[in-house]
Write a protein that holds these residues in place. Structure first.
Motif: not given
Length: 485
Positions: A188-213
């Protein structure tokens, strides 16, 4: 052919012409779930009552002339580390098996504003730590293309649900490849956006400087629509980028003439399966035929990426997971002798072995006497890796290579060998360390299992990688193939 094989635009046309209702789409999702979920096991929690109630409200709105949301009526699954108000969010951990959030993550609020329908919460590796979804404390998810194989991870449930037709699209999170690698394994198609493009608010943090939805979809056009809906500045996220969001959908022109492509020799070298390499070379020939040109380049610090990543990510995880103490929320151990005993028993019982391994590694790397030798050095390596990408992007528009060095592996074959498992992310981790966007699109098959092509772009240049992936998809048939379930 199912309803979910239609493009988003086709579904919206059918909704407008009354050939289709939102309830029909929700019926399709739950019909496939009832038929396949006992084998695939993509979901941890289903929200059928709420989904059907939302569908009815949207059907009522169809009769009016009110403006419709960008993702109107589309059934979506949410990775279970993205909080959903009143809907259990476990991070696939026993620690949060009883956690019902009292608020929505920003991306969930945005999906509601775009008028999609949430079907349920998707399985994952516990706290997003893993690459196979075997580290879920509930049960492993299986790859729809071959149920004896893993779907990848940590967003394995998100990728498997789309591949199995159990959701129109899903959201995953990507720390070191957790959207792209399962997208590759599940075709399937999977997209990791640029860090900071999509809000991480409400994402349970693993590694905060890397996580992206980011989104997981059946085709590139749908990925552009979902990204359009979820991207944007959020004052609730201190790392959110306050930039203007372009029109990703209008970027899908199909024209890539004159595009300059870099192919890192490190991404095509030792450890990459010959069949995967051949699929990537065939993909480059397709892009060449469309007017693009490519050259081999070097990203010399790639070999240090995995070591640097696991030091940095584990260090951040050990800090982020300190909040899980059995006091404020989540599971609490019974009959502790004192407060320290409560911490010890709750964390011992609540966390799985992979989570404990990473907490221990991270705590060690941050400890007095080792901080400079490990954590600080890893941060310096991260800077060198980012510099490699900057130098290549000064001359080229995109970077192309395999998403993963191999196709999916058998369930149980690597779970006892953490180092081998970590090396599966060797081609996705450098991208995460550099914070740049990347997309995995199906580009072939090897022994019946999908192969993914990774297209990497400049920071905040999702438009270009979507344009390239869309042009590639329009001239190939890989994305149209479906697993035989």
């Amino acid at each position: 052919m199912t309803l979910f094989d239609l493009r988003l635009q086709e579904i919206h046309n059918k909704l407008r012409s009354k050939e289709l209702s939102v309830s029909d789409l929700v019926d399709e999702a739950f019909g496939k779930i009832n038929e396949r979920e006992d084998r695939v096991k993509a979901y941890l929690t289903l929200d059928e009552e709420q989904a059907r109630s939302t569908a009815k409200k949207l059907d009522d709105k169809l009769a009016s002339n009110e403006p419709k949301g960008l993702l109107f009526g589309l059934p979506a699954g949410i990775k279970d580390n993205i909080v959903t108000e009143g809907l259990r969010t476990t991070c696939a951990s026993q620690f949060l098996s009883n956690y019902n959030p009292i608020y929505d993550a920003t991306v969930v609020t945005k999906l509601k504003q775009a008028e999609s329908v949430t079907i349920g919460k998707l399985n994952m590796d516990e706290f997003a730590m893993g690459g196979s979804t075997e580290n879920s404390s509930f049960y492993p998810t299986r790859n729809p293309w071959n149920l004896d194989y893993v779907p990848g991870g940590s967003s394995g449930g998100s990728a498997a649900a789309v591949a199995a037709g159990e959701a129109y699209f899903t959201l995953g999170s990507d720390t070191g490849g957790s959207i792209r690698q399962p997208a590759s394994y599940c075709g399937v198609v999977g997209l990791k956006p640029t860090y900071g493009l999509v809000s991480r608010f409400g994402l349970v943090a693993f590694a905060s400087s890397l996580d992206q939805i980011g989104p997981i979809t059946k085709n590139v056009e749908d990925a552009a629509y979902v990204l359009q809906a979820i991207a944007g500045y959020d004052k609730m996220d201190s790392t959110s980028a306050n930039i203007e969001i372009p029109d990703y959908i209008s970027a899908l022109t199909g024209d890539i003439r004159g595009l300059r492509i870099a192919v890192p020799k490190e991404y095509m070298g030792e450890g990459v399966d010959p069949a995967v390499k051949e699929s990537v070379m065939a993909s480059l020939r397709v892009l060449e035929s469309l007017g693009a040109e490519w050259e081999e380049v070097s990203l010399p610090h790639t070999e240090y990426a995995v070591a640097a990543y696991y030091l940095l990510a584990s260090s951040e995880a050990s800090s982020n997971l300190a909040r899980f103490d059995g006091v404020r929320y989540g599971v609490r151990a019974d009959n502790p002798d004192n407060l320290l005993d409560l911490y010890h028993k709750s964390r011992s019982q609540g966390f799985g072995s992979e989570v404990k391994r990473r907490i221990m590694l991270g705590t060690y790397a941050l400890s007095s006497g080792y901080y400079d030798a490990y954590y600080l050095k890893a941060q310096k390596v991260r800077t060198l890796i980012k510099r490699d990408f900057d130098e290549v992007f000064a001359k080229y528009d995109i970077i192309v290579g395999p998403t993963a060095p191999t196709t999916a592996f058998r369930i149980g074959s690597q779970v006892d060998n953490p180092l081998t498992m970590y090396l599966n992310d060797i081609l996705t981790i450098p991208v995460s360390l550099a914070g740049v966007p990347a997309l995995s699109v199906p580009c072939g098959f090897a022994e019946g299992l999908p192969v993914g092509l990774q297209i990497i772009g400049k920071p905040f240049d999702e438009s270009t990688i979507l344009r390239v992936a869309h042009a590639f998809e329009a001239n190939t048939e890989h994305h149209k193939q479906r697993p035989n379930l």
